[in-house]
Scaffold this motif. Structure first.
Motif, mmCIF file in Angstrom:
data_model
loop_
_atom_site.group_PDB
_atom_site.id
_atom_site.type_symbol
_atom_site.label_atom_id
_atom_site.label_comp_id
_atom_site.label_asym_id
_atom_site.label_seq_id
_atom_site.Cartn_x
_atom_site.Cartn_y
_atom_site.Cartn_z
ATOM 1 N N LYS A 1 0.958 -1.064 0.096
ATOM 2 C CA LYS A 1 0.031 -0.080 0.070
ATOM 3 C C LYS A 1 0.998 1.368 0.201
ATOM 4 C CE LYS A 1 -2.049 0.956 3.616
ATOM 5 N NZ LYS A 1 -2.791 1.038 4.925
ATOM 6 N N CYS B 1 2.253 1.774 -3.382
ATOM 7 C CA CYS B 1 1.228 2.349 -4.245
ATOM 8 C C CYS B 1 1.206 3.916 -4.065
ATOM 9 C CB CYS B 1 -0.127 2.022 -4.092
ATOM 10 S SG CYS B 1 -0.261 0.060 -4.754
ATOM 11 N N LYS B 2 1.099 4.305 -2.762
ATOM 12 C CA LYS B 2 1.243 5.703 -2.472
ATOM 13 C C LYS B 2 2.329 6.475 -3.224
ATOM 14 C CE LYS B 2 -0.940 9.210 -0.379
ATOM 15 N NZ LYS B 2 0.181 10.358 -0.961
ATOM 16 N N GLU C 1 2.105 6.614 -6.786
ATOM 17 C CA GLU C 1 1.083 7.648 -7.164
ATOM 18 C C GLU C 1 1.760 9.256 -6.849
ATOM 19 O OE1 GLU C 1 -2.785 9.404 -4.672
ATOM 20 O OE2 GLU C 1 -2.396 6.951 -4.762
ATOM 21 N N LEU D 1 -4.916 4.987 -10.002
ATOM 22 C CA LEU D 1 -4.024 4.488 -9.043
ATOM 23 C C LEU D 1 -4.488 4.721 -7.635
ATOM 24 C CD1 LEU D 1 -0.126 4.551 -9.733
ATOM 25 C CD2 LEU D 1 -1.567 2.569 -9.393
ATOM 26 N N GLU D 2 -4.860 5.919 -7.358
ATOM 27 C CA GLU D 2 -5.310 6.432 -6.190
ATOM 28 C C GLU D 2 -6.945 5.678 -5.684
ATOM 29 O OE1 GLU D 2 -7.053 10.051 -3.610
ATOM 30 O OE2 GLU D 2 -6.326 10.431 -5.494
ATOM 31 N N ARG E 1 -6.048 1.835 -5.086
ATOM 32 C CA ARG E 1 -5.702 1.668 -3.685
ATOM 33 C C ARG E 1 -6.570 2.019 -2.540
ATOM 34 N NH1 ARG E 1 -3.865 5.760 -0.364
ATOM 35 N NH2 ARG E 1 -3.868 7.405 -1.992
ATOM 36 N N GLU E 2 -7.647 2.742 -2.677
ATOM 37 C CA GLU E 2 -8.853 2.981 -1.895
ATOM 38 C C GLU E 2 -9.727 1.687 -1.731
ATOM 39 O OE1 GLU E 2 -9.315 5.217 0.614
ATOM 40 O OE2 GLU E 2 -7.366 6.127 0.136
ATOM 41 N N GLN F 1 -8.657 -1.364 -2.620
ATOM 42 C CA GLN F 1 -8.020 -2.298 -1.908
ATOM 43 C C GLN F 1 -7.969 -2.333 -0.548
ATOM 44 O OE1 GLN F 1 -4.245 -3.730 -3.381
ATOM 45 N NE2 GLN F 1 -5.202 -5.302 -4.333
ATOM 46 N N LYS F 2 -7.887 -1.021 0.140
ATOM 47 C CA LYS F 2 -8.059 -0.619 1.350
ATOM 48 C C LYS F 2 -9.447 -1.219 2.184
ATOM 49 C CE LYS F 2 -7.905 3.243 4.561
ATOM 50 N NZ LYS F 2 -7.752 4.764 4.519
ATOM 51 N N HIS G 1 -5.242 -9.765 -3.979
ATOM 52 C CA HIS G 1 -4.929 -8.259 -3.897
ATOM 53 C C HIS G 1 -3.470 -8.150 -4.370
ATOM 54 C CE1 HIS G 1 -8.018 -7.078 -0.598
ATOM 55 N NE2 HIS G 1 -8.712 -7.555 -1.863
ATOM 56 N N ARG H 1 -2.531 -5.711 -7.207
ATOM 57 C CA ARG H 1 -1.583 -4.725 -7.027
ATOM 58 C C ARG H 1 -0.276 -4.392 -7.968
ATOM 59 N NH1 ARG H 1 2.959 -3.053 -4.250
ATOM 60 N NH2 ARG H 1 3.586 -5.295 -3.809
#
Length: 275
Positions: free
Chosen positions: A32, A35-36, A39, A104-105, A108-109, A111-112, A197, A201
């Motif tokens: 995660k 990813c951030k 991003e 991407l954001e 990511r959210e 998957q969160k 996941h 990812r």
């Protein structure tokens, strides 16, 4: 060769251990974070491209060879126009990069939220397993074999109580076994979810970087195509034609002043007398 999967490789012989689960959670958290970071990296690149594009637009507005004529003037006009077009293309690239960062954001959210739901279910199964194990331990402390033998020797009433305690113990064993089985299934299910996941990812990050690289590569192609227009214009720039054009447009005459001749006093006097 057999493929490796999360569900086959993150167990522990100690029933109360969550080491495998903790390891997976840590890895997902690291993913995660990656990813951030990617991003933010793409967003930063977008800002650079946008600033560069705007700087080129401002540069294209500045005077450059305003007093030139004919083919060189046309070449300079094309040059400035293509610089402006390059600036616009970089601004468009910046927006494309931001769109990719937003995608991407969103991923990511997504998957969160899915990970949070899976984690909640798994942890509840862990608590159920711990409760069942504690209940079994409490019953074991009051109904072990030696105590049951003593109770059996005292009286039929005590024997009945012992049998009841044994039944309770057996029920707790059954409950624990069932709970452990449910926990193991939930652990496997969680592992499969986490692996899915991770597959998503890695695939998304790889595709994002691939897309980003293609965008930057295409920008280079676009720039070269625009600059090619400048090169074509410069090929039409003729030194001879520009000189001729300037001469025809601005010439002031083709007759120079008469030659200045040396004359003696006698020549001057003679000239006056003749006149």
């Amino acid at each position: 060769m057999k493929e490796s999967h999360f569900k086959d490789n993150f167990w522990n012989t100690e029933i109360t251990s969550t080491a495998g689960y903790d390891c997976l959670i840590q890895h997902l958290n690291d993913g995660k974070k990656t990813c951030k970071e990617i991003e933010d990296f793409i967003k930063a690149r977008a800002s650079i491209e946008e600033k560069y594009g705007k700087d080129l637009l401002n540069l294209a507005k500045k005077n450059c060879g305003q007093g030139e004529l004919n083919t060189l003037k046309r070449a300079l006009d094309v040059f400035k126009l293509q610089i402006e077009n390059v600036g616009q293309s970089h601004i468009q690239l910046a927006q494309s990069l931001r769109d990719e960062a937003k995608r991407l954001e969103d991923f990511r959210e997504k998957q969160k939220e899915a990970r949070k739901k899976s984690k909640k279910t798994y942890e509840q199964k862990c608590r159920d397993k711990e409760d069942a194990e504690q209940a079994l331990n409490r019953n074991t402390n009051t109904s072990n074999t030696k105590q049951q033998e003593k109770l059996y020797a005292k009286s039929l009433q005590t024997k009945a109580a012992s049998e009841e305690a044994d039944r309770t113990y057996q029920q707790n064993v059954t409950t624990l076994a069932k709970t452990v089985d449910e926990w193991q299934k939930e652990h496997m299910r969680s592992c499969e979810i986490f692996e899915n996941h991770e597959v998503e990812r890695i695939n998304n990050l790889r595709n994002a970087l691939w897309t980003n690289t293609n965008q930057l590569s295409l920008q280079c192609v676009t720039n070269d195509e625009l600059y090619e227009e400048v090169r074509k214009s410069l090929e039409q720039c003729s030194i001879k034609k520009d000189l001729e054009y300037f001469i025809d447009l601005r010439k002031t005459g083709d007759n120079p002043p008469d030659d200045t001749l040396y004359a003696t006093v006698e020549d001057i006097n003679y000239s006056e007398v003749q006149y």
